[in-house]
Design a protein around this motif. Structure first.
Motif, PDB file in Angstrom:
ATOM      1  N   PRO A   1       0.782  -1.179  -0.089  1.00 26.35           N
ATOM      2  CA  PRO A   1       0.173  -0.127   0.019  1.00 26.35           C
ATOM      3  C   PRO A   1       1.031   1.210  -0.064  1.00 26.35           C
ATOM      4  O   PRO A   1       1.870   1.255   0.720  1.00 26.35           O
ATOM      5  CB  PRO A   1      -0.711  -0.058   1.206  1.00 26.35           C
TER       6      PRO A   1
ATOM      7  N   PHE B   1      -0.367  -0.926  -4.239  1.00 22.63           N
ATOM      8  CA  PHE B   1      -0.747  -2.261  -4.544  1.00 22.63           C
ATOM      9  C   PHE B   1      -0.638  -2.815  -5.917  1.00 22.63           C
ATOM     10  O   PHE B   1      -1.601  -2.976  -6.834  1.00 22.63           O
ATOM     11  CB  PHE B   1      -2.478  -2.118  -4.364  1.00 22.63           C
TER      12      PHE B   1
ATOM     13  N   LEU C   1       3.462  -8.840   0.393  1.00 21.85           N
ATOM     14  CA  LEU C   1       2.404  -8.129   1.375  1.00 21.85           C
ATOM     15  C   LEU C   1       2.574  -8.917   2.697  1.00 21.85           C
ATOM     16  O   LEU C   1       2.521  -8.350   3.841  1.00 21.85           O
ATOM     17  CB  LEU C   1       1.025  -8.348   0.759  1.00 21.85           C
TER      18      LEU C   1
ATOM     19  N   TYR D   1       5.103  -5.272   9.932  1.00 26.61           N
ATOM     20  CA  TYR D   1       4.203  -4.227  10.890  1.00 26.61           C
ATOM     21  C   TYR D   1       3.692  -4.691  12.143  1.00 26.61           C
ATOM     22  O   TYR D   1       3.473  -4.159  13.305  1.00 26.61           O
ATOM     23  CB  TYR D   1       3.249  -3.611   9.767  1.00 26.61           C
TER      24      TYR D   1
ATOM     25  N   PRO E   1      -3.895  -0.812   6.601  1.00 23.55           N
ATOM     26  CA  PRO E   1      -4.218  -1.291   5.133  1.00 23.55           C
ATOM     27  C   PRO E   1      -3.890  -2.704   4.695  1.00 23.55           C
ATOM     28  O   PRO E   1      -4.684  -3.307   4.052  1.00 23.55           O
ATOM     29  CB  PRO E   1      -3.352  -0.547   4.231  1.00 23.55           C
TER      30      PRO E   1
ATOM     31  N   ALA F   1      -6.046  -5.145   1.941  1.00 23.99           N
ATOM     32  CA  ALA F   1      -5.555  -6.361   1.343  1.00 23.99           C
ATOM     33  C   ALA F   1      -5.969  -7.605   1.869  1.00 23.99           C
ATOM     34  O   ALA F   1      -5.391  -8.828   1.544  1.00 23.99           O
ATOM     35  CB  ALA F   1      -3.915  -6.320   1.313  1.00 23.99           C
TER      36      ALA F   1
ATOM     37  N   ARG G   1      -6.823 -10.747  -0.161  1.00 27.47           N
ATOM     38  CA  ARG G   1      -5.780 -11.345  -0.986  1.00 27.47           C
ATOM     39  C   ARG G   1      -4.942 -12.378  -0.314  1.00 27.47           C
ATOM     40  O   ARG G   1      -4.008 -12.854  -0.885  1.00 27.47           O
ATOM     41  CB  ARG G   1      -4.947 -10.423  -1.857  1.00 27.47           C
TER      42      ARG G   1
END
Lengths: 1001, 267
Positions: free
Chosen positions: B45, B48, B58, B65, B90, B95, B98
């Motif tokens: 992000p 993307f 991702l 994080y 995000p 996401a 996915r």
């Protein structure tokens, strides 16, 4: 499938990271997403701002750009702009987004206002160089992209004359751009000095062009008051080999004439060099003509000679060709013509002929008025005389007066003065014979038998005849002025002299009038005050202070009033230049001087729609203690706003409902003045209720104003015109109506049918210059509140609505063109009719009978239709043959064939024949036929248009005869050229000077 | 495999190692490097972009994080928590469809709710709550936070304090300690309004302190304007609120008069 983030929270959080790379990453991405997430970002603006202010951060500009965008979305354009400036090159002026567009507009506004402020306070502009850079980038880009009009607009607005020049010279169609530019500068540049700068620049650019557009240059030069330049151009053109250039020169001269700037025109004329070769005989009239100013006694005869001379030259030159250089000979010939045009004589003469031949005034209306007004009521009696004069202004038709000599003789004293002066209006522009026409009434040297009133009136009449073209008569008027000490005659002479020498600022004349003023006689002094103003129109001379001083000194209110108006006239068109004087006048103790101050405001800012002036006037309109001042302040709005007539009804609409009748009266006249001749619907709606006001003088003003608005509007285009005519008739016939409103109605009928229904009131020329004479005329006219004879000044504001095509010889050839609109839209009002059955016993009240009217209308319509059918079929057949010759046989053949077309639909076009009445609203429908023999030098739909003859070998048919005095020689030839029932009636020779008639009283 | 990605994973491994060691200084060092490296991946992000390794990238970014959030709790750094959480979000919201769901998702969301509760940002707390699906609300981590908030709002402060015993996740302890302080502040605020004075014993009980000393320390630290003497706690009433404004009568009168005059003039 592409995914998007649903929140900018992550990126915003990243701004708080310590690592600069992360901050940069966040900024870049935020910048890309700001269009969607500005509400979220707006909460974090302080952080981003601190980034921008952080000297060590290397992407400060990016931060600035981001903040700027957020502020833009928040609607804080000022902040947005200042940050956008901080963004430097990152702010991309070529980006096609709302953000960029809005900010650019803001930047330009800001820049323009800074520049203007700097220019007004005469200080060097303290402008952010970054702002300047943005504006320059924008201008350059516009020029590169070919959007020149945009660039011009911005450059003018921002006072960047360098860029303006660049934009014009680089544009692909320099001529179009230039004319656009001069148009823009007239419309949108409010400050006079700056407008002059722009126009000066335009002239420079014009001159650099390979094929200059002389018409526009001369217009600009005229505005800049540079007679030398105009004279140079004109001379170059008439020295040219080509006939087309000469035609162009004539056209320029006609266009200049239309702006009515006498002093300027005289200046131009005097600067044209005399031809080297001076053929002794033919050119003599020209030289004597210039001398005639000094030679008063010979004035009349020379005036006549002048016209003859024009012909004499054209005939004489070919004969002398073998002797002299043919070039000089042509030059001399053309010069004579040109001078004729510049002195205004050619156009005046043609106008006169047009008005005479097309006169459609309806005597029956006058007759009705005459019979219905009470004999003893002198106000209505003289109002009728005024109405007659206005109705026949410039037509030279004085039948009505002739037929009613007994009735006329009831006019005594000042009424006699006006009656005599009315002749001047009727014969307005009859320059050649004006003097001889008035001769019976003029003061006779030695005898002193005549009434001073008619003598004074006659002098005033001479002024009206020669208004703004008084070269020839000035001397005579001066003599009359100095040779009398009767104040009535002085009054007439002063007015006459002021009119004749309008705007010439002649020192000698001024001194003469000043002497009259210092006799301190109320009647003469009033006229002297006005006259001084007329003389000094628009000069802003020092004399104004002198006049003001005297106005304070004298005891006579009349004199103060005359002087106040005179002072106002001197500052005509000076805009800011007049502010000191206006300030001085509007703060005066004396209400009459303040009243003059209102006029000064009106005239100094006439036609500028200047906001400051409007504000000031509105202030006085509601706050002054004197009714006169309030009335005048409202009235003055009409003058300030006449260039944007749509505005006036809106601005005065509140005032028109004021409790104060004076303010209502002023509002009515303001609308009348600024919307004159437009027939604007809002104006009529505003005036309608005022015509039935409770106060008599408000009704009077409203009726007059309504007539001014509706002049030349046909009933077909606005049904209220018909209603208004009926209303006028009703008021006039109503025994119980107040005298004031009756007078208003009578005057209104006169104005409505002014000048034989062939003139309108126009304050702006086609090139959107102020018509100085017209404005001055209306300003003095509005004084009739105090002094009825000043009503005649309205005739100065009349301009004929005609298209007059001229060939190289300045004659009017037969020439057809098209008006692509229904004929009924612009036709003359039908004449009123009297029912035959009732004529014997009853007064013409019978006219009101609707059945009679309807019948009359029906029969008239039938006749009209027949006529139209004839005309159109005639033209069809001629154009079918591919000829434009107006053969008489062919026509008569058509006439003979039986025509039965009763229910035929009205044609959607009309063929007009040169010279033709073309009312202003009709102008946009005028088309020139493509296969015509003549093509116009410039495409204009009215006024004087020079025609280029494509088939010079064919014989020409002339429509108007060019020799007013020598009727026998040309009458026959022109009669054959004439056809069409309307025109042929009027083909007769110019009127002979009418027989003098004497008052029997 | 993409060398950048390999480098990233290696660095991440070292970060995790440091974290298990409890070496928080080198942890934040590594973390900062990791974040910088992450900016280089276009699949993350907000861009993307659909790169070949997008899912893997991702996942690893999310992992990083998540660790960053946990680390911030461990270092008791609320700002860092907020920062990292927002950057993590995000990955969950946009996401989420996915990627395989992360086991850490709900504990972290719950932590965030707690944080908001602690910081007394109730509006944001509810905003966050609204964004969660119904099934998520069933999760013990989330439910715990929601229940806490309810008790907090009801004023059942003892229940809030007792919740410390039933934490669903070990990281919650830090916030619950903080929460106790928030609760105390609330109580202090209320009593200040409600009472002029309180006996020290009552005050101690009310503010949930076990000893008088703790109470006096608290008062010195947080509310120096309170007085404690003679066995009484005196709450200095906040000074009288600003005196009610006087009506500018004279000004109004002149204004009205001038309006009347103007009106008379105009029409």
């Amino acid at each position: 499938m592409a995914m998007t983030v649903s929140s900018a929270g992550g990126l915003l959080a990243m701004l708080n990271e310590n690592h600069p790379t992360l901050k940069l990453h966040a900024l870049t991405n935020l910048n890309a997403f700001v269009d969607y997430f500005w509400p979220e970002i707006s909460t974090s603006v302080p952080i981003i701002e601190s980034l921008y202010e952080d000297e060590e951060f290397d992407q400060r500009q990016l931060a600035a750009l981001l903040v700027s965008k957020v502020f833009y979305y928040l609607g804080e354009l000022n902040d947005s702009l200042s940050y956008a400036l901080g963004a430097g090159p990152l702010f991309d002026v070529s980006e096609d987004s709302d953000y960029v567009h809005t900010l650019l507009a803001k930047a330009i506004d800001e820049y323009a206002s800074l520049k203007t402020k700097a220019a007004e306070s005469n200080k060097a502009a303290d402008i952010d160089p970054r702002l300047e850079a943005i504006v320059e980038r924008m201008l350059d880009k516009c020029i590169l992209d070919g959007r020149y009009q945009q660039a011009i607009g911005m450059a003018i607005e921002c006072r960047r004359l360098d860029k303006l020049e660049e934009a014009i010279t680089k544009s692909d169609n320099v001529h179009a751009t230039l004319s656009y530019c001069s148009n823009v500068s007239h419309l949108f540049v409010n400050r006079r000095e700056y407008r002059h700068e722009v126009l000066g620049l335009l002239v420079d650019v014009f001159k650099k062009l390979p094929s200059p557009d002389y018409l526009s240059i001369c217009q600009c030069l005229m505005f800049l008051d540079e007679p030398v330049g105009v004279a140079g151009i004109l001379e170059k053109l008439i020295r040219s080999e080509k006939e087309d250039d000469a035609l162009l020169a004539f056209q320029i001269a006609f266009d200049l004439i239309e702006n009515e700037h006498q002093a300027f025109l005289l200046n131009v004329r005097d600067r044209l060099t005399q031809p080297k070769y001076l053929p002794a005989e033919p050119v003599q009239p020209v030289s004597t003509e210039t001398e005639s100013a000094q030679d008063a006694n010979a004035a009349t005869t020379e005036d006549v000679q002048m016209a003859d001379g024009t012909q004499a030259v054209s005939e004489a030159v070919p004969a002398s060709v073998p002797v002299v250089d043919p070039k000089e000979a042509t030059y001399a010939e053309r010069l004579t013509k040109l001078k004729g045009i510049l002195s205004g004589e050619t156009s005046i003469q043609l106008t006169l002929q047009f008005l005479y031949s097309h006169n459609k005034s309806d005597l029956l209306i006058l007759k009705t008025i005459k019979q219905s007004v009470e004999m003893r009521n002198s106000v209505c009696h003289s109002a009728t005389i005024y109405a007659n004069a206005i109705m026949h202004a410039g037509t030279t038709v004085d039948t009505f007066l002739r037929e009613n000599l007994d009735w006329l003789s009831r006019a005594t004293n000042w009424a006699k003065f006006s009656a005599t002066a009315g002749l001047g209006v009727i014969h307005r522009g009859h320059l050649q014979q004006g003097r001889s026409l008035m001769a019976p009434y003029l003061p006779q040297s030695g005898s002193g038998g005549g009434s001073p009133y008619s003598e004074g009136g006659a002098l005033y009449a001479l002024g009206l005849i020669h208004a703004n073209h008084g070269e020839g008569i000035k001397q005579f008027l001066r003599q009359s002025l100095s040779s009398t000490n009767v104040e009535v005659i002085q009054h007439g002479a002063c007015l006459g002299l002021g009119l004749a020498a309008l705007g010439t600022a002649d020192e000698d004349v001024f001194d003469d009038i000043k002497n009259v003023l210092y006799t301190d006689s109320a009647v003469a002094g009033e006229a002297a005050g006005i006259s001084m103003g007329l003389l000094m129109v628009g000069t802003a001379s020092e004399k104004a202070t002198e006049m003001l001083a005297y106005a304070h000194e004298t005891q006579h209110e009349k004199i103060i009033r005359g002087l106040a108006l005179g002072i106002a006239l001197t500052v005509y068109g000076r805009e800011e230049g007049a502010d000191t004087l206006i300030e001085q006048m509007t703060r005066d103790q004396d209400p009459i001087i303040r009243y003059g101050g209102m006029y000064a405001l009106a005239l100094a800012y006439s036609g500028t729609a200047n906001n400051k002036a409007i504000r000031q006037l509105l202030h006085f309109a509601v706050s002054d203690v004197s009714d006169d001042v309030r009335r005048t302040a409202v009235l003055a709005l009409g003058f300030v706003l006449y260039s944007e007539p749509e505005q006036t009804p809106r601005i005065v609409s509140l005032l028109s409902e004021s409790y104060n009748p004076h303010v209502r009266y002023g509002a009515a006249l303001a609308v009348g003045i600024s919307c004159a001749g437009t027939g604007m619907s809002e104006a009529i709606s505003l005036l309608e209720p005022l015509t039935s006001d409770v106060v008599d003088f408000v009704r009077q003003g409203a009726l007059i104003a309504m007539a001014m608005v509706m002049v030349q509007i046909s009933e077909a285009s606005d049904s209220r015109v018909g209603a208004f005519r009926r209303q006028l008739e009703k008021i006039i016939l109503d025994k119980h109506e107040d005298t004031m409103s009756k007078m208003g109605a009578i005057l209104a009928s006169g104005i409505l049918d002014a000048g034989g229904r062939n003139v309108t009131i126009k304050l702006l020329s086609k090139t959107r210059h102020d018509k100085i004479t017209a404005v001055v005329g209306l300003a003095v006219f509005s004084q009739f509140w105090y002094w009825y004879p000043l009503i005649y000044f309205i005739s100065l504001a009349f301009s004929p609505t005609a298209l007059i095509g001229l060939n190289y010889e300045l004659k009017v050839p037969r020439f057809e063109f098209l008006s692509q609109a229904k004929p009924s839209l612009f036709e003359y009002p039908r004449p009123t009719t009297v029912a035959t059955t009732t004529s014997a016993v009853k007064l013409p009240t019978a006219v009101l009978s609707t059945s009679v009217k309807a019948k009359a209308r029906a029969s008239k319509k039938e006749a009209d239709q027949k006529e139209k059918a004839e005309k159109s079929s005639a033209t069809e057949s001629t154009s079918g043959k591919g000829k434009s010759s107006g053969d008489k046989d062919e026509d008569s053949m058509q006439v003979d064939s039986p025509v039965e077309k009763k229910a035929e639909p009205e044609p959607s076009f009309e063929i007009l024949i040169n010279p033709a009445r073309v009312v202003p609203a009709q102008e946009k429908f005028i088309k020139f036929l493509e296969d015509s023999r003549y093509i116009p030098v410039k495409s204009a739909a009215s006024g004087f248009v020079l025609l280029k003859d494509l088939r010079p070998s064919e014989p020409e048919f002339l429509s108007l005869i060019d020799a007013p005095s020598s009727t026998a020689s040309t009458g026959g030839a022109s009669a054959t050229a004439q056809q069409g029932s309307a025109a042929s009636m009027a083909v007769d020779e110019e009127p002979q000077p009418p027989q003098a008639f004497e008052y029997t009283s | 495999m993409d060398p950048k990605l390999t480098e990233l994973s290696q660095l991440f491994e070292r970060f995790k190692a440091a974290m298990t060691r409890g070496d928080f200084d080198s942890c934040s060092n590594f973390l900062s490097q990791l974040k910088v490296m992450l900016t280089g991946f276009r699949s993350l992000p907000p861009l993307f972009e659909a790169t070949p390794n997008a899912v893997h990238e991702l996942t690893i970014a999310r992992d990083i994080y998540e660790h960053a959030v946990v680390l911030s709790v461990k270092t008791e750094d609320q700002d860092a928590f907020e920062r990292d959480f927002f950057q993590l979000k995000p990955f969950y919201t946009d996401a989420g469809d996915r990627l395989p769901p992360s086991p850490q998702e709900f504990p972290i969301l719950g932590l965030n709710l707690l944080r908001l509760l602690v910081q007394n940002r109730i509006a944001e707390f509810h905003t966050e709550l609204e964004l969660l699906s119904a099934s998520a609300l069933e999760n013990p981590c989330i439910r715990h936070a929601v229940e806490l908030e309810q008790s907090f709002m009801e004023g059942a402060y003892n229940r809030v304090l007792s919740a410390r015993q039933s934490v669903p996740h070990e990281t919650y302890v830090y916030f619950l300690d903080l929460l106790a302080k928030t609760v105390r502040d609330e109580i202090a605020g209320c009593s200040e309004k409600a009472y002029d004075t309180l006996s020290v014993a009552d005050a101690r009980q009310m503010l949930l302190f076990s000893t008088d000393r703790e109470l006096s320390e608290y008062i010195n630290e947080e509310h120096p304007e309170w007085e404690m003497k003679n066995g009484l706690v005196t709450f200095q009433k906040a000074k009288e609120s600003a005196p009610c404004k006087e009506i500018p009568s004279l000004q109004l009168i002149t204004q009205t008069l001038s309006y009347a005059r103007e009106l008379e003039r105009i029409v």
